[in-house]
Motif scaffolding. Structure first.
Motif, PDB file in Angstrom:
ATOM      1  N   ARG A  41      10.776  -5.233  -4.330  1.00  0.00           N
ATOM      2  CA  ARG A  41       9.837  -6.200  -4.872  1.00  0.00           C
ATOM      3  C   ARG A  41      10.510  -7.535  -5.070  1.00  0.00           C
ATOM      4  O   ARG A  41      11.691  -7.586  -5.416  1.00  0.00           O
ATOM      5  CB  ARG A  41       9.257  -5.707  -6.198  1.00  0.00           C
ATOM      6  CG  ARG A  41       8.355  -4.479  -5.990  1.00  0.00           C
ATOM      7  CD  ARG A  41       7.866  -3.936  -7.271  1.00  0.00           C
ATOM      8  NE  ARG A  41       8.914  -3.056  -7.774  1.00  0.00           N
ATOM      9  CZ  ARG A  41       8.819  -2.359  -8.880  1.00  0.00           C
ATOM     10  NH1 ARG A  41       7.754  -2.454  -9.616  1.00  0.00           N
ATOM     11  NH2 ARG A  41       9.784  -1.588  -9.280  1.00  0.00           N
ATOM     12  N   SER A  95       8.847  -1.489   1.916  1.00  0.00           N
ATOM     13  CA  SER A  95       9.877  -0.549   2.320  1.00  0.00           C
ATOM     14  C   SER A  95      10.245  -0.893   3.753  1.00  0.00           C
ATOM     15  O   SER A  95       9.414  -1.382   4.515  1.00  0.00           O
ATOM     16  CB  SER A  95       9.367   0.889   2.235  1.00  0.00           C
ATOM     17  OG  SER A  95       9.000   1.204   0.897  1.00  0.00           O
ATOM     18  N   VAL A 129       8.338   6.124  -5.309  1.00  0.00           N
ATOM     19  CA  VAL A 129       7.462   5.137  -5.935  1.00  0.00           C
ATOM     20  C   VAL A 129       7.119   4.081  -4.886  1.00  0.00           C
ATOM     21  O   VAL A 129       8.005   3.560  -4.204  1.00  0.00           O
ATOM     22  CB  VAL A 129       8.150   4.472  -7.149  1.00  0.00           C
ATOM     23  CG1 VAL A 129       7.300   3.342  -7.702  1.00  0.00           C
ATOM     24  CG2 VAL A 129       8.443   5.503  -8.221  1.00  0.00           C
ATOM     25  N   VAL A 130       5.840   3.792  -4.781  1.00  0.00           N
ATOM     26  CA  VAL A 130       5.364   2.709  -3.925  1.00  0.00           C
ATOM     27  C   VAL A 130       4.466   1.846  -4.801  1.00  0.00           C
ATOM     28  O   VAL A 130       3.296   2.156  -5.015  1.00  0.00           O
ATOM     29  CB  VAL A 130       4.608   3.228  -2.685  1.00  0.00           C
ATOM     30  CG1 VAL A 130       4.049   2.079  -1.870  1.00  0.00           C
ATOM     31  CG2 VAL A 130       5.527   4.098  -1.823  1.00  0.00           C
ATOM     32  N   ALA A 131       5.039   0.780  -5.336  1.00  0.00           N
ATOM     33  CA  ALA A 131       4.310  -0.112  -6.241  1.00  0.00           C
ATOM     34  C   ALA A 131       3.435  -1.077  -5.441  1.00  0.00           C
ATOM     35  O   ALA A 131       3.733  -1.371  -4.272  1.00  0.00           O
ATOM     36  CB  ALA A 131       5.292  -0.893  -7.105  1.00  0.00           C
ATOM     37  N   ALA A 160      -0.545   3.000  -0.783  1.00  0.00           N
ATOM     38  CA  ALA A 160       0.560   3.759  -1.377  1.00  0.00           C
ATOM     39  C   ALA A 160       0.656   5.183  -0.834  1.00  0.00           C
ATOM     40  O   ALA A 160       1.745   5.629  -0.449  1.00  0.00           O
ATOM     41  CB  ALA A 160       0.440   3.767  -2.893  1.00  0.00           C
ATOM     42  N   SER A 173       4.805  -4.005  -3.009  1.00  0.00           N
ATOM     43  CA  SER A 173       6.216  -3.729  -2.707  1.00  0.00           C
ATOM     44  C   SER A 173       6.360  -3.546  -1.200  1.00  0.00           C
ATOM     45  O   SER A 173       5.366  -3.464  -0.480  1.00  0.00           O
ATOM     46  CB  SER A 173       6.679  -2.467  -3.435  1.00  0.00           C
ATOM     47  OG  SER A 173       6.030  -1.317  -2.923  1.00  0.00           O
ATOM     48  N   ARG A 229       3.748   6.525   1.344  1.00  0.00           N
ATOM     49  CA  ARG A 229       4.545   7.671   0.884  1.00  0.00           C
ATOM     50  C   ARG A 229       4.593   8.761   1.949  1.00  0.00           C
ATOM     51  O   ARG A 229       5.652   9.343   2.210  1.00  0.00           O
ATOM     52  CB  ARG A 229       3.966   8.248  -0.401  1.00  0.00           C
ATOM     53  CG  ARG A 229       4.287   7.451  -1.623  1.00  0.00           C
ATOM     54  CD  ARG A 229       3.694   8.143  -2.824  1.00  0.00           C
ATOM     55  NE  ARG A 229       4.015   7.435  -4.036  1.00  0.00           N
ATOM     56  CZ  ARG A 229       3.262   7.422  -5.112  1.00  0.00           C
ATOM     57  NH1 ARG A 229       2.114   8.089  -5.129  1.00  0.00           N
ATOM     58  NH2 ARG A 229       3.626   6.762  -6.181  1.00  0.00           N
ATOM     59  N   ASN A 236      10.390   0.563  -1.875  1.00  0.00           N
ATOM     60  CA  ASN A 236       9.811  -0.037  -3.072  1.00  0.00           C
ATOM     61  C   ASN A 236      10.522  -1.320  -3.502  1.00  0.00           C
ATOM     62  O   ASN A 236      10.728  -1.560  -4.680  1.00  0.00           O
ATOM     63  CB  ASN A 236       9.787   0.983  -4.224  1.00  0.00           C
ATOM     64  CG  ASN A 236       8.818   0.588  -5.314  1.00  0.00           C
ATOM     65  OD1 ASN A 236       7.686   0.196  -5.038  1.00  0.00           O
ATOM     66  ND2 ASN A 236       9.251   0.671  -6.553  1.00  0.00           N
TER      67      ASN A 236
END
Length: 160
Positions: free
Chosen positions: A157, A140, A133-135, A111, A138, A115, A155
């Protein structure tokens, strides 16, 4: 940078941080794509120095921890790596990939590293860290070209 020798049937490369958990996350993707996992140290997690392996609850009153979370552009974990150093190595890899005439790549990372890379591509400072937000699990998407790029999505999903 590469551990793999096979050419993927899909034409997509899979690059992963050297950490076991990212290699394990990358494995089903690589298998589905008939691709080898290429280990990329540039997308490894942040070196947390003295904080490595400790629980977040231990840091509540630590001024360095407070600074780290408030001032990512200038703070550094004790004995660890700055967010700027993480960003620089991740962006070096993205720049390298943008200059290759090869297939698209899926990068499996962490994460904070993701980011940092996203902020760099967006041209935002590292103190904007908490705006993205980087779950877990997930993805990008970036569109890259020599000397630049753009963020296509952040992010994303899959539905359960």
């Amino acid at each position: 940078m590469s551990d793999g020798e096979r050419t993927p049937r899909s034409g997509i490369r899979v690059l992963s941080s050297p950490q076991t958990r990212t290699q394990e996350t990358a494995a089903p993707l690589a298998q589905k794509l008939a691709a080898a996992i290429e280990t990329a140290n540039e997308i490894d997690e942040i070196e947390f120095g003295a904080w490595t392996g400790r629980a977040f609850a231990e840091f509540d009153s630590d001024p360095a921890w407070v600074a780290w979370n408030a001032e990512r552009a200038t703070a550094r974990p004790p004995g660890g790596e700055s967010m700027g150093e993480v960003q620089a190595r991740a962006l070096r890899l993205l720049d390298h990939l943008s200059r290759e005439e090869g297939p698209p790549a899926i990068l499996v990372s962490h994460a904070d590293t993701i980011r940092a890379a996203l902020l760099g591509v967006l041209g935002l400072g590292l103190d904007a860290y908490d705006r993205i937000v980087v779950a877990p699990s997930s993805w990008s998407e970036l569109a890259l070209w020599p000397g630049g790029g753009r963020v296509v999505s952040i992010n994303e999903r899959a539905s359960p």
